[in-house]
Design a protein around this motif. Sequence first.
Motif, PDB file in Angstrom:
ATOM      1  N   LEU A   1       2.047   9.601  -5.593  1.00 27.99           N
ATOM      2  CA  LEU A   1       2.690  10.879  -5.291  1.00 27.99           C
ATOM      3  C   LEU A   1       3.672  11.284  -6.386  1.00 27.99           C
ATOM      4  O   LEU A   1       3.736  12.446  -6.786  1.00 27.99           O
ATOM      5  N   LEU A   2       4.426  10.312  -6.831  1.00 25.78           N
ATOM      6  CA  LEU A   2       5.463  10.631  -7.818  1.00 25.78           C
ATOM      7  C   LEU A   2       4.885  10.955  -9.196  1.00 25.78           C
ATOM      8  O   LEU A   2       5.502  11.654  -9.987  1.00 25.78           O
ATOM      9  N   GLU A   3       3.700  10.451  -9.462  1.00 24.35           N
ATOM     10  CA  GLU A   3       3.047  10.716 -10.740  1.00 24.35           C
ATOM     11  C   GLU A   3       2.822  12.213 -10.932  1.00 24.35           C
ATOM     12  O   GLU A   3       3.035  12.770 -11.984  1.00 24.35           O
ATOM     13  N   LYS A   4       2.423  12.861  -9.836  1.00 25.15           N
ATOM     14  CA  LYS A   4       2.030  14.266  -9.969  1.00 25.15           C
ATOM     15  C   LYS A   4       3.069  15.246  -9.428  1.00 25.15           C
ATOM     16  O   LYS A   4       2.897  16.441  -9.559  1.00 25.15           O
ATOM     17  N   ASN A   5       4.117  14.771  -8.729  1.00 17.59           N
ATOM     18  CA  ASN A   5       5.030  15.708  -8.065  1.00 17.59           C
ATOM     19  C   ASN A   5       6.497  15.409  -8.376  1.00 17.59           C
ATOM     20  O   ASN A   5       6.849  14.326  -8.798  1.00 17.59           O
TER      21      ASN A   5
ATOM     22  N   SER B   1       0.831  -1.205   0.000  1.00 19.81           N
ATOM     23  CA  SER B   1       0.000   0.000   0.000  1.00 19.81           C
ATOM     24  C   SER B   1       0.872   1.264   0.000  1.00 19.81           C
ATOM     25  O   SER B   1       0.509   2.266  -0.611  1.00 19.81           O
ATOM     26  N   PHE B   2       2.031   1.176   0.671  1.00 19.10           N
ATOM     27  CA  PHE B   2       2.936   2.341   0.626  1.00 19.10           C
ATOM     28  C   PHE B   2       3.571   2.501  -0.754  1.00 19.10           C
ATOM     29  O   PHE B   2       3.773   3.615  -1.236  1.00 19.10           O
ATOM     30  N   MET B   3       3.868   1.362  -1.376  1.00 19.48           N
ATOM     31  CA  MET B   3       4.436   1.435  -2.720  1.00 19.48           C
ATOM     32  C   MET B   3       3.443   2.123  -3.660  1.00 19.48           C
ATOM     33  O   MET B   3       3.816   2.941  -4.504  1.00 19.48           O
ATOM     34  N   LYS B   4       2.194   1.781  -3.454  1.00 22.01           N
ATOM     35  CA  LYS B   4       1.162   2.355  -4.314  1.00 22.01           C
ATOM     36  C   LYS B   4       1.049   3.868  -4.072  1.00 22.01           C
ATOM     37  O   LYS B   4       0.982   4.656  -5.018  1.00 22.01           O
ATOM     38  N   MET B   5       1.064   4.244  -2.801  1.00 19.80           N
ATOM     39  CA  MET B   5       1.010   5.677  -2.481  1.00 19.80           C
ATOM     40  C   MET B   5       2.185   6.422  -3.097  1.00 19.80           C
ATOM     41  O   MET B   5       2.044   7.545  -3.592  1.00 19.80           O
TER      42      MET B   5
ATOM     43  N   VAL C   1      10.424  13.591  -1.350  1.00 21.64           N
ATOM     44  CA  VAL C   1      11.295  13.006  -0.328  1.00 21.64           C
ATOM     45  C   VAL C   1      11.559  14.032   0.780  1.00 21.64           C
ATOM     46  O   VAL C   1      11.457  13.727   1.981  1.00 21.64           O
ATOM     47  N   ALA C   2      11.855  15.280   0.372  1.00 16.52           N
ATOM     48  CA  ALA C   2      12.129  16.321   1.363  1.00 16.52           C
ATOM     49  C   ALA C   2      10.919  16.540   2.269  1.00 16.52           C
ATOM     50  O   ALA C   2      11.058  16.712   3.492  1.00 16.52           O
ATOM     51  N   ALA C   3       9.737  16.501   1.678  1.00 20.04           N
ATOM     52  CA  ALA C   3       8.533  16.728   2.483  1.00 20.04           C
ATOM     53  C   ALA C   3       8.356  15.634   3.525  1.00 20.04           C
ATOM     54  O   ALA C   3       8.037  15.910   4.694  1.00 20.04           O
TER      55      ALA C   3
END
Length: 476
Positions: free
Chosen positions: A405-409, A397-401, A415-417
Amino acid sequence: MEKFKFLGLSEKTLPAIAKKGFTEPSPIQELTIPFLLDKDQDLIAQAQTGTGKTAAFALPILEKIERSSQPQVLILVPTRELAIQVAKEIHSLQGNRGLQIKPIYGGTAITKQFDQLKYGIDIIVGTPGRVLDLLSRKKMNLNHISHAVLDEADEMLNMGFIDDVEEILKQTNTHKRTLLFSATMPPEIIRIAKKYMHKYAVLSVKQQQITTDLTDQFYYRLKEQEKLEVLCRLMDIEKEFYGLVFCRTRGDVDKLTTSLIERGYAADGMHGEITQKLREKVLSKFRQKKINILVATDVAARGMDIPELTHVVNYAMTQHPEAYVHRIGRTGRAGKQGTAISFVTNSDLKALHMVERYTKDSIRQQNIPKVRDIIRYKKARIRDRIHDISESRLDDSFMKMADELLEKNDANKIVAAILQQHYHKDLDKSLYKEIQPVSQETRSKSFRKNKRPHHTGKRVWQNKHPFAKKAVKIYA
Ligand code: ADP
Ligand code: MG
């Protein structure tokens, strides 16, 4: 193991020794075991703390006794902790002899001990007060013992138990062997020996080197009011901290423990005033590493059986060189490296030099870690930890999240956030107070008022747990 066999120990005993992981006898064991097996004299044995004196008398005694309905061996020790620890050690050395070996100490229900004594204890490991109590109630009979052992005899003297000990010895049969084991040899001990022993031998292991090379010893020069801040820095900069912190009084123990807990450290305190029940609870928490800092007075720490510590901190420097050696002897054991740190104020300088003379070691001065160094270390550790987690099996589930996240940012920003969200408190420089080098007498008044945040138990644990990496991996 050959060496133990060579000393004359039997096949009944050798497997138990092997099971304990002892590979060769310690110097005092090499001296006392053959002596006690072959000769029939009384004995005074001296060797410094932590050199295996328990096994040095227990192994040969075990060879000589069998299960009986009467107490056969009386071992007197100065504290409850030691009674428990010594009984446990002997139990683990007895193999399958089936002997009853019990600690007998005050602060617990005496009636339970009546029952144990009725059932028959072969080896009594007791504190003088309780043993005397049981003797005067006629619940304990020491008329048939083959061995009386005064263990940690110097401590029993120091703690004022000697009258009790003498009274107990008077109530034992004369035809027994009396053994006296001690880390030091004050004259009073020889007086006792002359009075209560038959022909006796003295076996002693000279203290060539009182401290071990495995213990790195250094000190910080600081002011009394800086101690807490320095302790926090020290713990923050160390990769692993599982240690004892020594204070002078019980008031100091309570105060420091509270301050550490307020600052989010997993600490607890121990002193002579707390109940036996609580002591055991605190100790067990510490042994299980649910807390990694134990604040204590010398008296409370005496005889405490705790596995290898990474650190011993003389938060209050001791004025007694023997006490220093005793304290730091709790780290750098069993082939593992340890660190002993002393907090030295102006008024402790004399004590420091006394310790150096006594141990014939020089204790190195070290600079108090700078905040920027602590932050640098912490960052490195965070990087390591995150790297380790990323290498382990990650939750789907974390991999999916992450994908989402990476798709849009931007990856860097993401990572910094996450780092900022998770670690901003750990990396906040303003949580540390300023410390001026001791030599500069003009101190800046700009102590920052910020307090460290009050973390929740769990987060603290992840940060401070000596095996933090493992703990985090479980979550991943
Ligand atoms: P002392 O009474 O001299 O302070 P202890 O008897 O409490 O020392 O022993 C200190 C520790 O050393 C114990 O954990 C004990 O199990 C361990 N020990 C004793 N003998 C040996 C040995 N021959 N090899 C390795 N460890 C030993
Ligand atoms: Mg001992």
